[in-house]
Scaffold this active site. Sequence first.
Site, short mmCIF file in Angstrom:
data_model
loop_
_atom_site.label_atom_id
_atom_site.label_comp_id
_atom_site.label_asym_id
_atom_site.label_seq_id
_atom_site.Cartn_x
_atom_site.Cartn_y
_atom_site.Cartn_z
N ARG A 63 16.15 6.84 -7.86
CA ARG A 63 16.05 5.40 -8.07
C ARG A 63 17.73 5.43 -9.31
NH1 ARG A 63 12.66 3.67 -4.72
NH2 ARG A 63 11.37 1.74 -5.12
N SER A 77 9.28 -3.00 -8.57
CA SER A 77 8.78 -1.97 -9.40
C SER A 77 9.51 -2.21 -11.23
CB SER A 77 8.76 -0.26 -8.76
OG SER A 77 8.16 -0.14 -7.77
N GLU A 96 12.22 0.19 -14.46
CA GLU A 96 13.65 0.50 -13.64
C GLU A 96 14.63 -0.72 -13.50
OE1 GLU A 96 13.16 -0.56 -9.57
OE2 GLU A 96 12.02 0.98 -9.51
N1 EPU Z 1 -1.70 3.25 -7.24
C1 EPU Z 1 -2.36 2.41 -7.99
N2 EPU Z 1 -2.96 1.00 -8.13
C2 EPU Z 1 -1.42 -0.07 -7.99
C3 EPU Z 1 -0.66 0.58 -6.67
C4 EPU Z 1 -0.76 1.79 -6.52
O1 EPU Z 1 -3.52 3.21 -7.92
O2 EPU Z 1 -2.08 -0.91 -8.63
C5 EPU Z 1 -1.93 4.29 -6.45
C6 EPU Z 1 -2.15 4.10 -5.06
O3 EPU Z 1 -2.89 5.82 -5.13
C7 EPU Z 1 -1.37 4.66 -4.10
C8 EPU Z 1 -0.27 4.98 -5.08
O4 EPU Z 1 -0.27 3.91 -6.02
O5 EPU Z 1 -2.13 5.26 -3.09
C9 EPU Z 1 1.24 4.93 -4.03
O6 EPU Z 1 0.98 3.24 -4.10
P1 EPU Z 1 2.93 2.78 -3.15
O7 EPU Z 1 2.84 3.08 -1.52
O8 EPU Z 1 2.33 1.08 -3.20
O9 EPU Z 1 3.65 3.20 -4.03
P2 EPU Z 1 4.16 3.51 -5.18
O10 EPU Z 1 4.33 4.50 -5.71
O11 EPU Z 1 3.76 2.79 -5.78
C10 EPU Z 1 6.66 3.33 -4.45
C11 EPU Z 1 7.66 2.47 -4.85
C12 EPU Z 1 8.00 1.22 -4.51
C13 EPU Z 1 8.34 1.03 -3.18
C14 EPU Z 1 6.66 1.49 -2.56
C15 EPU Z 1 6.52 2.40 -1.24
C16 EPU Z 1 8.58 2.98 -6.84
C17 EPU Z 1 9.02 2.91 -8.77
N3 EPU Z 1 8.42 2.25 -6.40
O12 EPU Z 1 5.38 2.65 -5.18
O13 EPU Z 1 9.53 0.23 -4.68
O14 EPU Z 1 7.62 -0.24 -2.18
O15 EPU Z 1 6.57 3.21 -3.15
O16 EPU Z 1 7.04 3.20 -0.43
O17 EPU Z 1 9.01 4.36 -6.48
C18 EPU Z 1 10.79 -1.02 -5.92
O18 EPU Z 1 11.16 0.07 -5.66
O19 EPU Z 1 10.56 -1.75 -6.54
C19 EPU Z 1 9.02 -0.79 -4.95
C20 EPU Z 1 8.89 -2.04 -4.75
#
Ligand code: EPU
Length: 337
Positions: free
Chosen positions: A162, A237, A333
Amino acid sequence: MKIEQSISLKPYNTFGIHATASYFVSVSTIEELKQILSLKKYPKKLILGGGSNMLLTQNFEGLVIHVNLKGIEIVSEDENFVLVKAAAGENWHEFVMYCINNDFGGVENLSLIPGNVGTAPIQNIGAYGVELKDTFESCEAISVETQLLETFNKQDCHFDYRNSIFKNEAKGNYIITNVTFKLSKQNHKLHINYGTIASELEVMHIKNPTIQDISKAVISIRESKLPNPKVIGNSGSFFKNPVVSKTHYNKLLQNFEDMPSYPISGDDVKIPAGWLIEKAGFKGKRFGDYGVHKNQALVLVNYGNAKGSDILDLSQLIQKTIEQLFGIYIEAEVNIL
Ligand code: EPU
């Protein structure tokens, strides 16, 4: 090209926040862009692409330049690869759909990300195991100071999670006018290891996925987890996933044994900020017209007429609480203006 006065920026930011720009202009050619940049009358300028990564907390007392450059063209190709150049004002998802429809592989995991092509490199957009940098070949950008076009190759951009040079050393100095991507024409390298993609493909009964299938799977996951900005204002995010030392993580595991982490290089791990925010009790919390989304705690939302300052206050309360509970600072972000 017409410079308008006192324009509401509500239609130009995916959070759907009302704030006024003193002056506003939409440019659709490089010549117009050069001309507008050379005007001395407007020292304060804000460059606007898809408005998908910003939170407006106040009116903008200057000139907003809406980059509306359009066009997608093939620059060169051989049997295996194609170089495709897309103008900055092209909608990101429509560009991804162009690639899918032509069977050009590499950006399918990045389906449905809001925003425009020209702003995608700034924060090196990423999702489901793929980042923009993986297919980025080069981009052209106009220097705000000299109005000359410069080319940036991948090394020049200092891409990171990012992050890029356009968020750091070069912040505010350039306007990206187009981006060239190197995409595969055959033997596509598929990225299906990201947990939810594999399970979504299973639900779809697909064993040998094409890039079209992956795009469909990603769209389905995103639609189930992330609010559509056209319905509920948001900026994806709001926070980055924080990086902490393994030592700190191991200490936290003693109290929070289910805390997830992703391995990254060296002695550090990345923790999903969504998990921390959910654990802190904010997931699905609504305060009047703003709150934390019910399906993904990383996303702050505007249910209607929230003020940017409301959302900023909430983000700071979340940051403070996470710091107190876990000793971890979660960085925003989105750009706060
Ligand atoms: N989780 C929770 N609660 C929540 C959300 C997430 O417990 O409400 C935990 C769970 O353990 C889950 C893990 O977080 O398994 C990962 O969640 P997710 O796959 O949704 O990914 P993320 O790390 O929360 C990142 C990106 C997203 C992208 C997703 C999928 C960042 C800041 N965000 O989210 O990007 O879509 O991975 O690859 O790195 C964006 O940048 O706008 C965005 C949506």
